[in-house]
Design an enzyme around this catalytic site. Structure first.
Site, mmCIF file in Angstrom:
data_model
loop_
_atom_site.group_PDB
_atom_site.id
_atom_site.type_symbol
_atom_site.label_atom_id
_atom_site.label_comp_id
_atom_site.label_asym_id
_atom_site.label_seq_id
_atom_site.Cartn_x
_atom_site.Cartn_y
_atom_site.Cartn_z
ATOM 1 N N LEU A 71 0.897 -1.278 0.113
ATOM 2 C CA LEU A 71 -0.184 0.053 0.072
ATOM 3 C C LEU A 71 0.978 1.186 0.017
ATOM 4 C CD1 LEU A 71 -2.723 -0.881 2.790
ATOM 5 C CD2 LEU A 71 -2.777 -1.054 0.232
ATOM 6 N N ASP A 72 0.392 2.299 -0.693
ATOM 7 C CA ASP A 72 1.069 3.492 -0.529
ATOM 8 C C ASP A 72 1.407 4.067 1.072
ATOM 9 O OD1 ASP A 72 1.450 3.666 -3.203
ATOM 10 O OD2 ASP A 72 -0.285 5.062 -3.615
ATOM 11 N N GLN A 73 2.536 4.572 1.423
ATOM 12 C CA GLN A 73 2.596 5.090 2.546
ATOM 13 C C GLN A 73 1.413 6.092 3.281
ATOM 14 O OE1 GLN A 73 6.184 7.166 2.984
ATOM 15 N NE2 GLN A 73 5.914 7.864 5.356
ATOM 16 N N THR A 75 -1.646 5.597 2.169
ATOM 17 C CA THR A 75 -3.081 4.863 2.215
ATOM 18 C C THR A 75 -3.069 4.028 3.520
ATOM 19 O OG1 THR A 75 -2.786 4.682 -0.229
ATOM 20 C CG2 THR A 75 -4.303 3.231 1.082
ATOM 21 N N ARG A 177 -5.125 6.256 -7.785
ATOM 22 C CA ARG A 177 -4.989 7.749 -7.823
ATOM 23 C C ARG A 177 -4.890 8.563 -8.999
ATOM 24 N NH1 ARG A 177 0.145 8.003 -4.050
ATOM 25 N NH2 ARG A 177 -0.126 10.214 -4.116
#
Length: 243
Positions: A71-73, A75, A177
């Protein structure tokens, strides 16, 4: 599990921090509800990552759980770690083979689609700009372009704001995104594809549910409760009815 190695030191506070994230645990895997702001992997400028915190679950031989997706930081939400190498291989194959259904919730702002649901089907390609990696929509035939599909549904709308449910069919970097930006309604707090902190203090994207094949048979469905800051932002935008 990672290969045998010395178990790194981890503080009691870090142990409590990562164990508080656990929403499911069995012999095969551990599922976490990751908070926004925690990096998944170590890297430049990263003081603490979820991968580092796997040391809290290390065995006496140094083996520890292995994260099988990212996961993105910014998120929050569901992320899975495998307890053994065979389980890691099975889960990685399931993610790669699109046998995992992922559901995200996003708070957005802009010109929302007139339709209530649809599919964003637009290839993406990675570019480097100012020392940062980002994804852009790729024209047909562009070298390095990757197919990307994301199902979407408008859960609630209020003026320029919306609560969107997103179901990515592929797993490209920053896919949700970029696709929301391409629809005309970037995610609140997105400093790379939207207005950044002018709209929210952090990226308002939450990995709400995973439906995956369990390595021991059957399927496992895990939901991650919404963070309070996500609920607060939704209520401020008049979208609380969609939660």
């Amino acid at each position: 599990m990672t290969r045998n190695r010395e178990i790194p030191a981890i503080s009691a506070d870090d142990v409590a921090f990562v164990r508080a994230m656990v929403v499911h645990e069995d012999n095969s895997l551990i599922v976490f509800n990751k908070p926004a702001g925690l990096a998944v992997q170590a890297g430049s400028g990263v003081a603490r990552s979820l991968d580092d915190l796997m040391a809290a679950f290390a065995k006496s031989n140094g083996k520890r759980p292995r994260l099988v997706h990212r996961l993105d930081q910014g998120t929050s939400g569901v992320i899975v770690a495998a307890n053994t190498q065979p389980v890691a291989a099975k889960l990685s194959e399931a993610f790669a083979g699109r046998d995992v259904q992922k559901t995200y919730l996003a708070l957005v702002k802009g010109r929302l689609p007139a339709a209530e649901s649809g599919v964003a089907d637009a290839a993406l390609v990675k570019v480097e700009e100012g020392g940062r990696s980002r994804m852009i929509l790729a024209r047909a035939g562009r070298q390095g372009a990757q197919a990307a599909r994301t199902g979407w549904r408008v859960v609630a709308r209020q003026g320029a704001f919306g609560l969107m449910q997103m179901a990515p069919e592929t797993g490209r970097m920053h896919q949700i995104r970029v696709h929301l930006m391409s629809l005309g309604c970037p995610i609140l707090g997105d400093g790379l594809y939207g207005e950044g902190q002018a709209t929210a203090p952090r990226l308002m994207l939450h990995a709400a549910k995973l439906d995956l094949p369990h390595p021991e048979g059957g399927r496992l469905v895990i939901d991650a409760p919404l963070p309070e800051d996500f609920r607060t932002a939704a209520e401020a935008a008049g979208l609380q009815a969609g939660l």
